[in-house]
Scaffold this motif. Structure first.
Motif, PDB file in Angstrom:
ATOM      1  N   LYS A   1       1.252  -1.076   0.046  1.00 53.89           N
ATOM      2  CA  LYS A   1      -0.225   0.206  -0.235  1.00 53.89           C
ATOM      3  C   LYS A   1       0.851   1.267   0.162  1.00 53.89           C
ATOM      4  CE  LYS A   1      -3.211  -1.192   2.518  1.00 53.89           C
ATOM      5  NZ  LYS A   1      -4.236  -0.951   4.302  1.00 53.89           N
TER       6      LYS A   1
ATOM      7  N   ARG B   1      -0.056   8.198  13.123  1.00 53.44           N
ATOM      8  CA  ARG B   1      -0.753   8.016  12.484  1.00 53.44           C
ATOM      9  C   ARG B   1      -2.246   8.855  13.173  1.00 53.44           C
ATOM     10  NH1 ARG B   1      -4.214   4.169   9.917  1.00 53.44           N
ATOM     11  NH2 ARG B   1      -6.330   3.385  11.310  1.00 53.44           N
TER      12      ARG B   1
ATOM     13  N   ARG C   1      -5.390  10.472  11.608  1.00 58.32           N
ATOM     14  CA  ARG C   1      -6.491   9.954  12.134  1.00 58.32           C
ATOM     15  C   ARG C   1      -8.274  10.875  12.279  1.00 58.32           C
ATOM     16  NH1 ARG C   1      -9.888   4.798  10.643  1.00 58.32           N
ATOM     17  NH2 ARG C   1     -12.340   5.481  11.872  1.00 58.32           N
TER      18      ARG C   1
ATOM     19  N   ASN D   1      -9.262  13.252  10.241  1.00 56.47           N
ATOM     20  CA  ASN D   1     -10.226  13.009   9.414  1.00 56.47           C
ATOM     21  C   ASN D   1     -11.690  12.822   9.928  1.00 56.47           C
ATOM     22  OD1 ASN D   1      -9.306  11.473   6.292  1.00 56.47           O
ATOM     23  ND2 ASN D   1      -7.354  11.281   8.159  1.00 56.47           N
TER      24      ASN D   1
ATOM     25  N   ALA E   1     -11.584   7.754  -2.862  1.00 49.50           N
ATOM     26  CA  ALA E   1     -12.401   6.454  -2.153  1.00 49.50           C
ATOM     27  C   ALA E   1     -13.926   7.440  -3.201  1.00 49.50           C
ATOM     28  CB  ALA E   1     -12.404   6.715  -0.526  1.00 49.50           C
TER      29      ALA E   1
ATOM     30  N   THR F   1     -16.234  -2.353  -2.543  1.00 49.53           N
ATOM     31  CA  THR F   1     -14.715  -2.141  -3.713  1.00 49.53           C
ATOM     32  C   THR F   1     -13.254  -2.162  -3.261  1.00 49.53           C
ATOM     33  OG1 THR F   1     -15.689  -0.371  -2.620  1.00 49.53           O
ATOM     34  CG2 THR F   1     -16.635  -0.135  -4.695  1.00 49.53           C
TER      35      THR F   1
ATOM     36  N   ARG G   1      -3.343  -6.086   5.721  1.00 53.55           N
ATOM     37  CA  ARG G   1      -2.693  -5.342   7.391  1.00 53.55           C
ATOM     38  C   ARG G   1      -1.126  -6.919   7.086  1.00 53.55           C
ATOM     39  NH1 ARG G   1      -6.420  -2.841   6.825  1.00 53.55           N
ATOM     40  NH2 ARG G   1      -7.294  -2.298   8.549  1.00 53.55           N
TER      41      ARG G   1
ATOM     42  N   CYS H   1     -13.122   2.550   7.573  1.00 57.21           N
ATOM     43  CA  CYS H   1     -13.409   4.284   6.803  1.00 57.21           C
ATOM     44  C   CYS H   1     -14.049   4.700   7.420  1.00 57.21           C
ATOM     45  CB  CYS H   1     -14.658   3.289   5.649  1.00 57.21           C
ATOM     46  SG  CYS H   1     -14.586   5.022   4.777  1.00 57.21           S
TER      47      CYS H   1
HETATM   48  C1  HEM Z   1     -18.259   3.154  -1.323  1.00 53.39           C
HETATM   49  C2  HEM Z   1     -17.162   4.124  -1.038  1.00 53.39           C
HETATM   50  C3  HEM Z   1     -15.908   3.548   0.190  1.00 53.39           C
HETATM   51  C4  HEM Z   1     -14.975   2.371   0.678  1.00 53.39           C
HETATM   52  C5  HEM Z   1     -16.548   0.808   0.290  1.00 53.39           C
HETATM   53  C6  HEM Z   1     -14.739   2.554   1.537  1.00 53.39           C
HETATM   54  C7  HEM Z   1     -14.263   1.523   2.494  1.00 53.39           C
HETATM   55  C8  HEM Z   1     -12.686   1.801   2.767  1.00 53.39           C
HETATM   56  C9  HEM Z   1     -11.966   0.489   3.315  1.00 53.39           C
HETATM   57  C10 HEM Z   1     -11.753  -0.787   3.185  1.00 53.39           C
HETATM   58  C11 HEM Z   1     -10.890   1.387   4.181  1.00 53.39           C
HETATM   59  C12 HEM Z   1      -9.498   0.563   5.134  1.00 53.39           C
HETATM   60  C13 HEM Z   1      -8.983   0.073   3.800  1.00 53.39           C
HETATM   61  C14 HEM Z   1      -8.104  -0.520   4.602  1.00 53.39           C
HETATM   62  O1  HEM Z   1      -7.604  -1.092   5.627  1.00 53.39           O
HETATM   63  O2  HEM Z   1      -6.337  -0.970   3.966  1.00 53.39           O
HETATM   64  C15 HEM Z   1     -11.243   2.767   4.029  1.00 53.39           C
HETATM   65  C16 HEM Z   1     -10.310   3.120   4.974  1.00 53.39           C
HETATM   66  C17 HEM Z   1     -10.606   4.985   4.466  1.00 53.39           C
HETATM   67  N1  HEM Z   1     -11.459   5.344   4.319  1.00 53.39           N
HETATM   68 FE1  HEM Z   1     -12.491   4.608   3.003  1.00 53.39          FE
HETATM   69  N2  HEM Z   1     -14.785   3.658   2.099  1.00 53.39           N
HETATM   70  C18 HEM Z   1     -15.288   4.446   1.195  1.00 53.39           C
HETATM   71  C19 HEM Z   1     -15.379   5.703   1.009  1.00 53.39           C
HETATM   72  C20 HEM Z   1     -15.003   6.711   2.053  1.00 53.39           C
HETATM   73  C21 HEM Z   1     -14.668   8.309   1.602  1.00 53.39           C
HETATM   74  C22 HEM Z   1     -15.543   8.924   0.882  1.00 53.39           C
HETATM   75  C23 HEM Z   1     -13.769   8.691   2.266  1.00 53.39           C
HETATM   76  C24 HEM Z   1     -13.637  10.587   2.557  1.00 53.39           C
HETATM   77  C25 HEM Z   1     -14.708  11.655   2.704  1.00 53.39           C
HETATM   78  C26 HEM Z   1     -12.752   7.912   2.882  1.00 53.39           C
HETATM   79  C27 HEM Z   1     -11.715   7.860   3.554  1.00 53.39           C
HETATM   80  C28 HEM Z   1     -11.143   6.724   4.705  1.00 53.39           C
HETATM   81  C29 HEM Z   1     -10.190   7.193   5.071  1.00 53.39           C
HETATM   82  C30 HEM Z   1      -9.611   8.208   5.412  1.00 53.39           C
HETATM   83  C31 HEM Z   1      -8.889   5.700   5.182  1.00 53.39           C
HETATM   84  C32 HEM Z   1      -8.605   5.715   5.867  1.00 53.39           C
HETATM   85  C33 HEM Z   1      -8.607   5.115   7.499  1.00 53.39           C
HETATM   86  C34 HEM Z   1      -7.350   4.460   8.775  1.00 53.39           C
HETATM   87  O3  HEM Z   1      -6.570   3.998   7.731  1.00 53.39           O
HETATM   88  O4  HEM Z   1      -7.396   5.039   9.673  1.00 53.39           O
HETATM   89  N3  HEM Z   1     -13.564   6.961   2.418  1.00 53.39           N
HETATM   90  N4  HEM Z   1     -12.336   2.628   3.163  1.00 53.39           N
END
Ligand code: HEM
Length: 454
Positions: free
Chosen positions: A107, A127, A131, A134, A272, A326, A332, A396
């Motif tokens: 990643k 981190r 976090r 966000n 995203a 998606t 991890r 997320c």
């Molecule tokens: C259908 C839409 C979305 C899905 C299915 C989704 C899904 C996910 C997933 C599975 C992760 C974790 C990834 C990992 O562990 O490798 C993640 C992390 C994250 N997503 Fe989303 N996401 C979506 C849209 C969004 C949107 C639109 C935003 C912001 C406006 C967002 C902000 C974030 C952030 C900031 C993280 C990082 C969290 C962290 O590392 O603590 N996501 N998302």
């Protein structure tokens, strides 16, 4: 043999033949479709062979042979561990960022192209503040973001655009038409109304994402600098009602991140939102094939509007994401040696959680059906866990904003039009839903509702 002389347990390993099947049937298709920016043609080819259904079957065969695991993939170069059991998946996700960091080598190599300071690839002491930043700007955990007013106004404009565009195209909504209007909505919500038509910013991001699909490629430094400078200007103007304004407010606040840190959270948001668009288009295709659910959503929207009360509309999006996650592989990396019932796993191992296996594996009765009701008072169909938005401390951060926008868009559209499938790829309520569904080939027919407000 007495327990004192018993050999230490060793994690089961896949045979050479199993390894070949997992690599060609699970890992290569995940990479080939584009991890960071989907490749439409390849996604279409993978849909034709229903690759994700086969991937689930391959991993289930590994589980039948070796037990619940985890199971190590016999590969040189990288220690890859397959997580095959729901409770193990929970343990890994709950144990984030220590001892399971989301900032895996793969990643970091990819996302460094456009967000080297993004929270998802942040390590150690960097981190927590990112976090918090966000969570504060996206109001994680709040189903109705403080800027919901601008968001729902932008959604209404997007819905009107889609209806007009479909009307001009024989009543059919294609992915290309949808995506054009969707990105205008995303730029408005994230950067503000003045960025609505600023295609340059999302085009530059697409260039960087395409390069990120090949993690080892040299950095596109000029494009990245131009892209981040544009985001910086948007953050400066902090248009009222936009997510950039919510972020700017935090920069002036107490969270203790630098301005560069703040700017670099935005690429993750824009990137995203692409997934959210795909989930919405797939939800429209599902609703076109399930008129009863479409009617239920319409009745709910009429009586309850959008927001958390629109539970069924949200459930339709969640179910679209369960069926076609998606983020199909949640990754991890272990920061220390960890102990499992099957044996120890050394530090530096890559843990692969395959969302389609958790969502559809085990042959549960709703695996291949559209079952939105299971989200209304639960965590979705089947034993799960269903993890389209991941789980645990790196879940997320944008989930609430996503569900607000996408459910509002579904409700707005259904208020104005009746949906029917328009081929060439159609879903049907009386057939199992496919394992792979490319959003790029989807078409939905809109027919104006006589009782519609517009
Ligand atoms: C259908 C839409 C979305 C899905 C299915 C989704 C899904 C996910 C997933 C599975 C992760 C974790 C990834 C990992 O562990 O490798 C993640 C992390 C994250 N997503 Fe989303 N996401 C979506 C849209 C969004 C949107 C639109 C935003 C912001 C406006 C967002 C902000 C974030 C952030 C900031 C993280 C990082 C969290 C962290 O590392 O603590 N996501 N998302």
């Amino acid at each position: 043999m007495s327990s004192s002389t018993a050999r230490p347990r060793r994690l089961p390993r896949t045979s050479t033949a199993e390894t070949a099947r997992v690599v060609t049937g699970v890992l290569v298709p995940l990479i080939a479709r584009g991890l960071i920016l989907r490749r439409p043609r390849i996604t279409g080819l993978l849909e034709a062979v229903d690759v994700d259904r086969r991937a689930v079957a391959t991993l289930e065969a590994v589980r039948r042979r070796h037990g619940a695991g985890p199971v190590r993939l016999r590969l040189p170069g990288r220690r890859i561990v397959l997580v095959l059991d729901g409770s193990d998946a929970r343990r890994v996700l709950d144990g984030t960022p220590e001892p399971f960091t989301p900032a895996t080598h793969e990643k970091r190599a990819a996302l460094d192209q456009f967000e080297p300071h993004g929270v998802l690839i942040s390590q150690g002491g960097d981190r927590p503040a990112r976090r918090r930043l966000n969570e504060a700007a996206l109001e994680t955990g709040n189903p109705v973001h403080g800027h919901a007013e601008l968001m729902t106004a932008a959604v209404a404009a997007c819905a009107a655009e889609l209806v007009t565009a479909a009307r001009a195209d024989d009543g059919v909504l294609t992915w290309d038409t949808f995506a054009d209007a969707w990105w205008r909505l995303v730029r408005t919500v994230v950067l503000g109304g003045s960025a609505r038509d600023d295609r340059r910013v999302t085009d530059d991001l697409a260039v960087l994402r395409r390069a990120a699909n090949w993690g080892f490629l040299p950095r596109r430094r000029r494009t990245r600098a131009r892209f981040l400078a544009r985001l910086d200007r948007h953050l400066d103007s902090a248009e009222p009602g936009s997510l950039s304004a919510a972020l700017a407010a935090q920069v002036q606040g107490e969270i203790g991140t630098s301005r560069a840190d703040a700017v670099e959270q935005v690429p993750q948001w824009l990137f995203a939102f692409d997934a959210a668009g795909m989930a919405t288009m797939r939800a429209l295709a599902l609703l076109a094939a399930h008129p009863g659910a479409a009617e239920e959503l319409r009745v709910e929207a009429a009586s309850r509007g959008c927001g958390p009360a629109a539970a069924f509309a949200r459930a339709c999006v969640q179910e679209s994401l369960r069926l076609w996650p998606t983020t199909p592989a949640v990754l991890r990396e272990s920061t220390r040696r960890t102990a499992w019932r099957a044996g120890p796993v050394p530090e530096g191992s890559l843990f692969v959680i395959h969302a389609p296996l958790l969502h559809r594996g085990g042959g549960h009765q709703d695996a291949d059906r559209f079952a939105p009701h299971a989200w209304l008072d639960g965590a979705g169909p089947g034993p799960g866990p269903n993890v389209p938005f991941s789980a645990g401390p790196a879940r997320c951060a944008g989930e609430d904003v996503v569900l607000l926008l996408t459910s509002a868009l579904l409700a707005r559209l259904l208020d104005q039009v009746d949906l029917t499938p328009a081929g060439p790829r159609t879903l049907a309520a009386d057939r199992p839903l496919p394992g792979t569904l490319s959003p790029f080939g989807l078409r939905v027919r809109f027919a104006q509702r006589s009782s519609s407000a517009t």
